[in-house]
Design a protein around this motif. Sequence first.
Motif, PDB file in Angstrom:
ATOM      1  N   SER A   1       0.791  -1.241   0.000  1.00  0.00           N
ATOM      2  CA  SER A   1       0.000   0.000   0.000  1.00  0.00           C
ATOM      3  C   SER A   1       0.821   1.288   0.000  1.00  0.00           C
ATOM      4  O   SER A   1       0.272   2.360   0.195  1.00  0.00           O
ATOM      5  N   THR A   2       2.123   1.212  -0.219  1.00  0.00           N
ATOM      6  CA  THR A   2       2.945   2.413  -0.311  1.00  0.00           C
ATOM      7  C   THR A   2       2.614   3.172  -1.593  1.00  0.00           C
ATOM      8  O   THR A   2       2.553   2.563  -2.667  1.00  0.00           O
ATOM      9  N   VAL A   3       2.419   4.484  -1.484  1.00  0.00           N
ATOM     10  CA  VAL A   3       2.192   5.298  -2.682  1.00  0.00           C
ATOM     11  C   VAL A   3       3.508   5.340  -3.457  1.00  0.00           C
ATOM     12  O   VAL A   3       4.548   5.718  -2.914  1.00  0.00           O
ATOM     13  N   VAL A   4       3.454   4.909  -4.710  1.00  0.00           N
ATOM     14  CA  VAL A   4       4.669   4.844  -5.530  1.00  0.00           C
ATOM     15  C   VAL A   4       4.679   5.868  -6.654  1.00  0.00           C
ATOM     16  O   VAL A   4       5.710   6.105  -7.280  1.00  0.00           O
ATOM     17  N   CYS A   5       3.529   6.495  -6.936  1.00  0.00           N
ATOM     18  CA  CYS A   5       3.455   7.460  -8.024  1.00  0.00           C
ATOM     19  C   CYS A   5       2.195   8.312  -7.860  1.00  0.00           C
ATOM     20  O   CYS A   5       1.136   7.774  -7.547  1.00  0.00           O
ATOM     21  N   ASN A   6       2.321   9.618  -8.062  1.00  0.00           N
ATOM     22  CA  ASN A   6       1.130  10.461  -8.009  1.00  0.00           C
ATOM     23  C   ASN A   6       0.822  11.107  -9.362  1.00  0.00           C
ATOM     24  O   ASN A   6       0.040  12.028  -9.453  1.00  0.00           O
ATOM     25  N   ARG A   7       1.462  10.604 -10.430  1.00  0.00           N
ATOM     26  CA  ARG A   7       1.260  11.115 -11.782  1.00  0.00           C
ATOM     27  C   ARG A   7       0.991   9.967 -12.753  1.00  0.00           C
ATOM     28  O   ARG A   7       1.551   9.912 -13.828  1.00  0.00           O
ATOM     29  N   GLY A   8       0.114   9.035 -12.394  1.00  0.00           N
ATOM     30  CA  GLY A   8      -0.157   7.875 -13.238  1.00  0.00           C
ATOM     31  C   GLY A   8      -1.222   8.136 -14.292  1.00  0.00           C
ATOM     32  O   GLY A   8      -2.113   8.958 -14.110  1.00  0.00           O
ATOM     33  N   MET A   9      -1.102   7.424 -15.406  1.00  0.00           N
ATOM     34  CA  MET A   9      -2.097   7.487 -16.489  1.00  0.00           C
ATOM     35  C   MET A   9      -2.422   6.061 -16.901  1.00  0.00           C
ATOM     36  O   MET A   9      -1.519   5.231 -17.043  1.00  0.00           O
ATOM     37  N   LYS A  10      -3.721   5.746 -17.094  1.00  0.00           N
ATOM     38  CA  LYS A  10      -4.092   4.433 -17.635  1.00  0.00           C
ATOM     39  C   LYS A  10      -3.553   4.359 -19.050  1.00  0.00           C
ATOM     40  O   LYS A  10      -3.660   5.311 -19.816  1.00  0.00           O
ATOM     41  N   ALA A  11      -2.992   3.217 -19.393  1.00  0.00           N
ATOM     42  CA  ALA A  11      -2.375   3.058 -20.707  1.00  0.00           C
ATOM     43  C   ALA A  11      -2.544   1.625 -21.186  1.00  0.00           C
ATOM     44  O   ALA A  11      -2.997   0.759 -20.442  1.00  0.00           O
ATOM     45  N   ILE A  12      -2.174   1.401 -22.429  1.00  0.00           N
ATOM     46  CA  ILE A  12      -2.111   0.042 -22.971  1.00  0.00           C
ATOM     47  C   ILE A  12      -0.706  -0.166 -23.506  1.00  0.00           C
ATOM     48  O   ILE A  12      -0.035   0.778 -23.923  1.00  0.00           O
ATOM     49  N   LEU A  13      -0.274  -1.394 -23.483  1.00  0.00           N
ATOM     50  CA  LEU A  13       1.043  -1.748 -23.976  1.00  0.00           C
ATOM     51  C   LEU A  13       1.049  -1.644 -25.497  1.00  0.00           C
ATOM     52  O   LEU A  13       0.199  -2.253 -26.161  1.00  0.00           O
ATOM     53  N   LEU A  14       1.970  -0.863 -26.058  1.00  0.00           N
ATOM     54  CA  LEU A  14       2.011  -0.690 -27.507  1.00  0.00           C
ATOM     55  C   LEU A  14       2.295  -1.998 -28.235  1.00  0.00           C
ATOM     56  O   LEU A  14       1.747  -2.250 -29.296  1.00  0.00           O
ATOM     57  N   GLY A  15       3.137  -2.844 -27.636  1.00  0.00           N
ATOM     58  CA  GLY A  15       3.491  -4.106 -28.273  1.00  0.00           C
ATOM     59  C   GLY A  15       2.409  -5.169 -28.204  1.00  0.00           C
ATOM     60  O   GLY A  15       2.424  -6.137 -28.955  1.00  0.00           O
ATOM     61  N   ASP A  16       1.450  -5.015 -27.273  1.00  0.00           N
ATOM     62  CA  ASP A  16       0.338  -5.960 -27.117  1.00  0.00           C
ATOM     63  C   ASP A  16      -0.823  -5.184 -26.505  1.00  0.00           C
ATOM     64  O   ASP A  16      -0.926  -5.049 -25.286  1.00  0.00           O
ATOM     65  N   THR A  17      -1.721  -4.684 -27.337  1.00  0.00           N
ATOM     66  CA  THR A  17      -2.788  -3.787 -26.902  1.00  0.00           C
ATOM     67  C   THR A  17      -3.827  -4.451 -25.999  1.00  0.00           C
ATOM     68  O   THR A  17      -4.727  -3.783 -25.518  1.00  0.00           O
ATOM     69  N   ARG A  18      -3.686  -5.744 -25.738  1.00  0.00           N
ATOM     70  CA  ARG A  18      -4.582  -6.416 -24.792  1.00  0.00           C
ATOM     71  C   ARG A  18      -4.130  -6.186 -23.347  1.00  0.00           C
ATOM     72  O   ARG A  18      -4.873  -6.445 -22.415  1.00  0.00           O
ATOM     73  N   VAL A  19      -2.900  -5.706 -23.176  1.00  0.00           N
ATOM     74  CA  VAL A  19      -2.331  -5.517 -21.838  1.00  0.00           C
ATOM     75  C   VAL A  19      -2.560  -4.082 -21.364  1.00  0.00           C
ATOM     76  O   VAL A  19      -2.095  -3.135 -21.994  1.00  0.00           O
ATOM     77  N   GLU A  20      -3.304  -3.950 -20.244  1.00  0.00           N
ATOM     78  CA  GLU A  20      -3.521  -2.643 -19.637  1.00  0.00           C
ATOM     79  C   GLU A  20      -2.522  -2.443 -18.508  1.00  0.00           C
ATOM     80  O   GLU A  20      -2.172  -3.380 -17.803  1.00  0.00           O
ATOM     81  N   LEU A  21      -2.057  -1.210 -18.374  1.00  0.00           N
ATOM     82  CA  LEU A  21      -1.125  -0.861 -17.323  1.00  0.00           C
ATOM     83  C   LEU A  21      -1.264   0.616 -17.020  1.00  0.00           C
ATOM     84  O   LEU A  21      -2.173   1.273 -17.510  1.00  0.00           O
ATOM     85  N   TYR A  22      -0.362   1.160 -16.206  1.00  0.00           N
ATOM     86  CA  TYR A  22      -0.313   2.582 -15.907  1.00  0.00           C
ATOM     87  C   TYR A  22       1.074   3.079 -16.283  1.00  0.00           C
ATOM     88  O   TYR A  22       2.051   2.335 -16.221  1.00  0.00           O
ATOM     89  N   SER A  23       1.151   4.344 -16.663  1.00  0.00           N
ATOM     90  CA  SER A  23       2.438   4.919 -17.004  1.00  0.00           C
ATOM     91  C   SER A  23       2.586   6.268 -16.320  1.00  0.00           C
ATOM     92  O   SER A  23       1.616   6.840 -15.838  1.00  0.00           O
ATOM     93  N   THR A  24       3.815   6.771 -16.285  1.00  0.00           N
ATOM     94  CA  THR A  24       4.060   8.101 -15.752  1.00  0.00           C
ATOM     95  C   THR A  24       5.177   8.763 -16.543  1.00  0.00           C
ATOM     96  O   THR A  24       5.977   8.085 -17.199  1.00  0.00           O
ATOM     97  N   ASP A  25       5.225  10.085 -16.450  1.00  0.00           N
ATOM     98  CA  ASP A  25       6.163  10.863 -17.241  1.00  0.00           C
ATOM     99  C   ASP A  25       7.458  11.205 -16.512  1.00  0.00           C
ATOM    100  O   ASP A  25       8.340  11.818 -17.076  1.00  0.00           O
ATOM    101  N   SER A  26       7.563  10.819 -15.249  1.00  0.00           N
ATOM    102  CA  SER A  26       8.785  11.148 -14.508  1.00  0.00           C
ATOM    103  C   SER A  26       9.186   9.997 -13.605  1.00  0.00           C
ATOM    104  O   SER A  26       8.327   9.235 -13.146  1.00  0.00           O
ATOM    105  N   PRO A  27      10.473   9.872 -13.335  1.00  0.00           N
ATOM    106  CA  PRO A  27      10.919   8.786 -12.454  1.00  0.00           C
ATOM    107  C   PRO A  27      10.317   8.957 -11.065  1.00  0.00           C
ATOM    108  O   PRO A  27      10.429  10.027 -10.483  1.00  0.00           O
ATOM    109  N   PRO A  28       9.640   7.948 -10.561  1.00  0.00           N
ATOM    110  CA  PRO A  28       9.044   8.031  -9.224  1.00  0.00           C
ATOM    111  C   PRO A  28      10.121   7.858  -8.153  1.00  0.00           C
ATOM    112  O   PRO A  28      10.265   6.802  -7.554  1.00  0.00           O
ATOM    113  N   SER A  29      10.933   8.890  -7.939  1.00  0.00           N
ATOM    114  CA  SER A  29      12.101   8.801  -7.060  1.00  0.00           C
ATOM    115  C   SER A  29      11.734   8.594  -5.598  1.00  0.00           C
ATOM    116  O   SER A  29      10.720   9.086  -5.120  1.00  0.00           O
ATOM    117  N   GLY A  30      12.568   7.820  -4.924  1.00  0.00           N
ATOM    118  CA  GLY A  30      12.401   7.577  -3.509  1.00  0.00           C
ATOM    119  C   GLY A  30      11.384   6.522  -3.141  1.00  0.00           C
ATOM    120  O   GLY A  30      11.268   6.151  -1.981  1.00  0.00           O
TER     121      GLY A  30
END
Length: 154
Positions: free
Chosen positions: A28-57
């Motif tokens: 339950s540790t917060v690892v990112c506060n800038r997430g976006m729902k996304a799909i994997l470009l190489g396999d569009t059946r795979v859903e994930l989240y992405s972010t634009d900056s390294p989630p440091s710390g």
Amino acid sequence: MSNTVNGSSMNAYFHSKTVYELSCKHCSTVVCNRGMKAILLGDTRVELYSTDSPPSGRVQLVDKDYMTCNCHCKIRDLACLVCGNVIGYHVTHPCEMCLESCNNGHFWMFLSDGVTSRERLDSTGKNFLLWARLPSVDSELEETRNSYFDLLCR
């Protein structure tokens, strides 16, 4: 056609996407506060989240780079610093095919089965925060630093 959002180039399609806070599903540790729902470009059946900056710390790259199965991108696993579980990956060397595809410019990915998500609210606290209205990475870091220092000085 792409536009500049928060200092980075992003297709206009992504402006209306909701911003998510992501937490490690294992601890339950917060690892990112800038997430976006996304799909994997190489396999569009795979859903994930992405972010634009390294989630440091909050996360750490682990092991060595490896090649994906669906394209020629090189990636490295990403683990939660609190519990050590792998919860995503970082695209260390994107391939030409993925760079030329419609993408959001994010290279930090969180697996749907590794994190839980919660929609962030805008400054009014009533509406979901959208990427078009998200402050830049630098201004969010500065705001976080200032509030931390304010607490220390009280």
